[in-house]
Design a protein around this motif. Structure first.
Motif, PDB file in Angstrom:
ATOM      1  N   ALA A   1      49.163  42.456  33.029  1.00 48.54           N
ATOM      2  CA  ALA A   1      50.377  42.124  33.712  1.00 48.54           C
ATOM      3  C   ALA A   1      51.504  41.613  32.758  1.00 48.54           C
ATOM      4  N   CYS A   2      51.183  41.334  31.725  1.00 47.29           N
ATOM      5  CA  CYS A   2      52.291  41.073  30.706  1.00 47.29           C
ATOM      6  C   CYS A   2      53.048  42.092  30.420  1.00 47.29           C
TER       7      CYS A   2
ATOM      8  N   ARG B   1      57.033  43.328  31.260  1.00 45.99           N
ATOM      9  CA  ARG B   1      58.008  43.796  30.264  1.00 45.99           C
ATOM     10  C   ARG B   1      58.449  45.129  30.512  1.00 45.99           C
ATOM     11  N   ALA B   2      57.599  46.230  30.998  1.00 46.11           N
ATOM     12  CA  ALA B   2      57.829  47.450  31.107  1.00 46.11           C
ATOM     13  C   ALA B   2      58.866  47.492  32.095  1.00 46.11           C
TER      14      ALA B   2
ATOM     15  N   ALA C   1      55.144  44.591  39.035  1.00 45.10           N
ATOM     16  CA  ALA C   1      54.192  44.355  38.124  1.00 45.10           C
ATOM     17  C   ALA C   1      53.046  44.293  38.848  1.00 45.10           C
ATOM     18  N   VAL C   2      53.029  43.384  39.992  1.00 39.19           N
ATOM     19  CA  VAL C   2      51.910  43.343  40.964  1.00 39.19           C
ATOM     20  C   VAL C   2      51.461  44.657  41.483  1.00 39.19           C
TER      21      VAL C   2
ATOM     22  N   PHE D   1      58.775  37.828  30.713  1.00 39.24           N
ATOM     23  CA  PHE D   1      59.874  38.298  31.050  1.00 39.24           C
ATOM     24  C   PHE D   1      60.950  37.913  29.890  1.00 39.24           C
ATOM     25  N   ALA D   2      60.608  36.869  29.185  1.00 39.34           N
ATOM     26  CA  ALA D   2      61.654  36.321  28.248  1.00 39.34           C
ATOM     27  C   ALA D   2      61.408  37.116  27.073  1.00 39.34           C
ATOM     28  N   ASP D   3      60.359  37.786  26.781  1.00 35.97           N
ATOM     29  CA  ASP D   3      60.206  38.785  25.462  1.00 35.97           C
ATOM     30  C   ASP D   3      60.649  40.164  25.665  1.00 35.97           C
TER      31      ASP D   3
END
Length: 226
Positions: free
Chosen positions: A150-151, A155-156, A188-189, A216-218
């Motif tokens: 999910a992370c 990001r992608a 993402a889901v 999202f912040a990364d």
């Protein structure tokens, strides 16, 4: 002599074009063709289309690897995490309607030649999958872990250009507030739902929600969302 030799060749070429056009018209209208002829001609059209899509994907791939700023940037960033990608690790193949690309730690990046409607779409897809590649090598992602996946999906989707307003308009989605975040969560889901370890949509939504703010912040390796 040269003129006499060239004229029949040109005529034959034109005849073949005319024959193909005639067959196409017959196939569309259903006139003058048996069922067997229709099936045979449809197979020929499918082969021609697949060859065209493959060639187009390869041409765009070469062009983007040479000229696309985000693709070139990701290639350089992957080198910094000891992953030296070659163009052969971007494989053009036909896919089903559920995806436009894919990432495999073993085989590289899949580009779905029949699902890429423009060079820009292919650019976004390449960057999207390269973010997954980057995460895999920098963060040692466990792709069986829904939160890990999910992370990377957050990001992608956020960093690739996949959720730009223009892309969302093409999909039939647009909002005036938090459009980017809404798109990132939704996509993402959808990706997490394809994980064999995901039970259902609610399971995917929980995984995405649990990591969304931090991931999202990364924006690594970008300074910001481009």
């Amino acid at each position: 002599m040269a003129d006499k030799e060239e004229t029949p060749a040109v005529s034959l070429k034109e005849m073949k074009k005319f024959e193909k056009w005639t067959k196409s018209l017959q196939y569309i209208t259903g006139l003058g063709m048996t069922e067997v002829e229709k099936q045979d001609f449809k197979k020929r059209l499918d082969v021609d289309l697949e060859e065209y899509q493959c060639n187009q994907c390869e041409v765009w791939k070469d062009n983007l690897l040479k000229n696309s700023p985000p693709v070139r940037f990701m290639m350089e960033q992957l080198k910094k995490v000891d992953k030296h990608m070659s163009k052969d690790e971007f494989v053009c193949m036909p896919c089903d309607e559920t995806r436009s690309g894919g990432f495999s730690p073993e085989f590289g990046v899949l580009l779905c030649q029949n699902r890429l409607g423009s060079k820009t779409h292919q650019e976004h897809t390449m960057v999207h999958e390269m973010v997954h590649m980057y995460d895999h090598h920098k963060f040692n992602v466990d792709w069986n872990n829904l939160k890990h996946q999910a992370c990377s999906e957050v990001r992608a989707a956020s960093l690739s250009g996949d959720c730009r307003w223009t892309r969302e308009i093409q999909r039939g989605f647009f909002t005036f507030t938090k459009q980017h975040q809404t798109c990132v969560k939704r996509r993402a889901v959808l990706s997490v739902m394809q994980n064999p370890n995901c039970k259902d949509q609610e399971d995917a939504e929980r995984a995405v929600a649990s990591v969304f703010d931090a991931c999202f912040a990364d924006t690594r390796p970008f300074d910001e969302i481009y």
